[in-house]
Design a protein around this motif. Sequence first.
Motif, PDB file in Angstrom:
ATOM      1  N   ASN A   1       0.846  -1.195   0.000  1.00  0.00           N
ATOM      2  CA  ASN A   1       0.000   0.000   0.000  1.00  0.00           C
ATOM      3  C   ASN A   1       0.881   1.244   0.000  1.00  0.00           C
ATOM      4  N   VAL A   2       0.603   2.171  -0.907  1.00  0.00           N
ATOM      5  CA  VAL A   2       1.449   3.367  -1.015  1.00  0.00           C
ATOM      6  C   VAL A   2       0.577   4.620  -1.172  1.00  0.00           C
ATOM      7  N   VAL A   3       0.996   5.649  -0.480  1.00  0.00           N
ATOM      8  CA  VAL A   3       0.296   6.937  -0.470  1.00  0.00           C
ATOM      9  C   VAL A   3       0.185   7.525  -1.888  1.00  0.00           C
ATOM     10  N   ALA A   4      -1.045   7.873  -2.280  1.00  0.00           N
ATOM     11  CA  ALA A   4      -1.280   8.374  -3.644  1.00  0.00           C
ATOM     12  C   ALA A   4      -1.683   9.845  -3.659  1.00  0.00           C
ATOM     13  N   ASP A   5      -1.710  10.498  -2.476  1.00  0.00           N
ATOM     14  CA  ASP A   5      -2.123  11.906  -2.444  1.00  0.00           C
ATOM     15  C   ASP A   5      -1.028  12.833  -1.919  1.00  0.00           C
ATOM     16  N   GLN A   6       0.233  12.413  -2.083  1.00  0.00           N
ATOM     17  CA  GLN A   6       1.376  13.325  -1.879  1.00  0.00           C
ATOM     18  C   GLN A   6       2.157  13.338  -3.184  1.00  0.00           C
ATOM     19  N   PHE A   7       2.401  14.568  -3.710  1.00  0.00           N
ATOM     20  CA  PHE A   7       3.022  14.704  -5.033  1.00  0.00           C
ATOM     21  C   PHE A   7       4.363  15.421  -4.946  1.00  0.00           C
ATOM     22  N   GLY A   8       5.300  14.971  -5.769  1.00  0.00           N
ATOM     23  CA  GLY A   8       6.623  15.602  -5.819  1.00  0.00           C
ATOM     24  C   GLY A   8       7.357  15.064  -7.021  1.00  0.00           C
ATOM     25  N   THR A   9       8.704  15.043  -6.944  1.00  0.00           N
ATOM     26  CA  THR A   9       9.467  14.504  -8.074  1.00  0.00           C
ATOM     27  C   THR A   9      10.621  13.631  -7.601  1.00  0.00           C
ATOM     28  N   PRO A  10      10.536  12.322  -7.855  1.00  0.00           N
ATOM     29  CA  PRO A  10      11.665  11.439  -7.555  1.00  0.00           C
ATOM     30  C   PRO A  10      12.910  11.930  -8.292  1.00  0.00           C
ATOM     31  N   THR A  11      14.045  11.961  -7.596  1.00  0.00           N
ATOM     32  CA  THR A  11      15.258  12.554  -8.173  1.00  0.00           C
ATOM     33  C   THR A  11      16.460  11.659  -7.919  1.00  0.00           C
ATOM     34  N   SER A  12      17.170  11.324  -8.988  1.00  0.00           N
ATOM     35  CA  SER A  12      18.341  10.449  -8.881  1.00  0.00           C
ATOM     36  C   SER A  12      19.534  11.205  -8.316  1.00  0.00           C
ATOM     37  N   ALA A  13      20.182  10.622  -7.304  1.00  0.00           N
ATOM     38  CA  ALA A  13      21.391  11.244  -6.742  1.00  0.00           C
ATOM     39  C   ALA A  13      22.510  11.310  -7.776  1.00  0.00           C
ATOM     40  N   LEU A  14      22.493  10.418  -8.759  1.00  0.00           N
ATOM     41  CA  LEU A  14      23.515  10.456  -9.820  1.00  0.00           C
ATOM     42  C   LEU A  14      23.325  11.714 -10.672  1.00  0.00           C
ATOM     43  N   ASP A  15      22.064  12.073 -10.948  1.00  0.00           N
ATOM     44  CA  ASP A  15      21.785  13.319 -11.681  1.00  0.00           C
ATOM     45  C   ASP A  15      22.123  14.540 -10.826  1.00  0.00           C
ATOM     46  N   ILE A  16      21.845  14.449  -9.522  1.00  0.00           N
ATOM     47  CA  ILE A  16      22.222  15.549  -8.611  1.00  0.00           C
ATOM     48  C   ILE A  16      23.734  15.757  -8.673  1.00  0.00           C
ATOM     49  N   ALA A  17      24.489  14.657  -8.660  1.00  0.00           N
ATOM     50  CA  ALA A  17      25.955  14.765  -8.687  1.00  0.00           C
ATOM     51  C   ALA A  17      26.421  15.458  -9.962  1.00  0.00           C
TER      52      ALA A  17
END
Length: 303
Positions: free
Chosen positions: A179-195
């Motif tokens: 079961n996973v929360v479906a009413d919180q929104f954002g953007t998954p972000t790769s630490a490799l892209d952050i680097a």
Amino acid sequence: MTARKRLLVTGREGQVVRSLLERTALHNDIDILVAGRPEFDLSAPASLATVIKSARPDLIVSAAAYTAVDQAEAEEELARIINAQAAGVIAEAAQALQIPVIHLSTDYVFDGSKMSAYVETDPVAPVSAYGRTKLAGEESVAAATDNHVILRTAWVHSPFGKNFLKTMLRLGESRDSVNVVADQFGTPTSALDIADAVIAIARNLLASGSPELRGVFHLTNSGRASWADFAEEIFRISADLGGPVAAVGRIPASEYPTPARRPANSQLDCTKLAAVHGVRMPDWAHSTKTVVTRVVQPLAASI
Ligand SMILES: NC(=O)C1=CN([C@@H]2O[C@H](COP(=O)(O)OP(=O)(O)OC[C@H]3O[C@@H](n4cnc5c(N)ncnc54)[C@H](OP(=O)(O)O)[C@@H]3O)[C@@H](O)[C@H]2O)C=CC1
Ligand SMILES: Cc1cn([C@H]2C[C@H](O)[C@@H](COP(=O)(O)OP(=O)(O)O[C@H]3O[C@@H](C)C(=O)[C@@H](O)[C@H]3O)O2)c(=O)[nH]c1=O
Ligand SMILES: [Mg+2]
């Protein structure tokens, strides 16, 4: 950069640290120095400046933090020492050495009530202890030196350390559904892209003292997702690779009680970073595929 440059990054096993170590290996004009426990302990800020000064860096990436969002509700004072007081001491050391500091912050400085993506100038109003201490960290960095870039990122995942993506794959090994929360929104972000972004920003700061390159910037992968959307994408990619799979039950946050409140919407508008630093980040699903593939393939090989 013409001469070799020394980047000092804080923490040892953190997702952003490990990603920076991997990515800077591809740049032969950058040396990366790591400052971590036990010599460099953010819970004892008085000891930090000596370690930084003896490392003689050209730039500091302040990536270490107290990141246990739920636990911070019960340990706000410790989280504040690490996320705010130590962050300020590190930025003061950067100021004393006359070098730039790139400080990592979070989408959880916002309360999540805005309907569209947050821009850098939107009012902050954290709803968790973690968010409050990270906001205090932004303030102590800005008070210590103008020569800073504060990067607010979000929902970080990578092959390293602990993160939601790895938790989902682990749950998928033993469960048919999650079961996973479906009413919180954002953007998954790769630490490799952050680097990669941090390296590009570091080059810009070292090349120019322009105030326009300094300040607060939002840095996430592009697009928007709920945690349930992210979980579904993780399992879809994993299924294609023969990795762990679970059905995702989409639930409201009210059915997943946690000690810390989380914003309902914390999508970050990254237009400023693209305009000022020329950094454009990949779509979140694209980077999710890269990371799931790296996590799943060793799992599959061991079966
Ligand atoms: N994870 C996320 O989803 C997000 C993270 N951020 C921010 O990005 C930055 C990087 O996060 P991420 O890489 O995911 O972090 P991780 O949770 O993966 O790692 C935390 C790092 O902080 C170090 N650390 C914690 N406490 C101390 C201490 N007392 N002394 C020295 N080092 C300490 C850890 O050290 P050690 O290596 O010794 O374990 C580790 O390297 C942080 O500032 C975080 O607030 C922002 C948005 C989202
Ligand atoms: C494990 C799990 C979590 N969830 C929910 C709880 C929560 O609302 C959401 C995310 O949970 P997590 O605890 O993995 O993530 P969380 O610790 O909230 O992640 C945050 O970390 C800090 C450091 C940040 O700065 C933020 O940007 C953000 O990435 O998913 C489920 O619904 N089902 C599950 O099985
Ligand atoms: Mg967590």
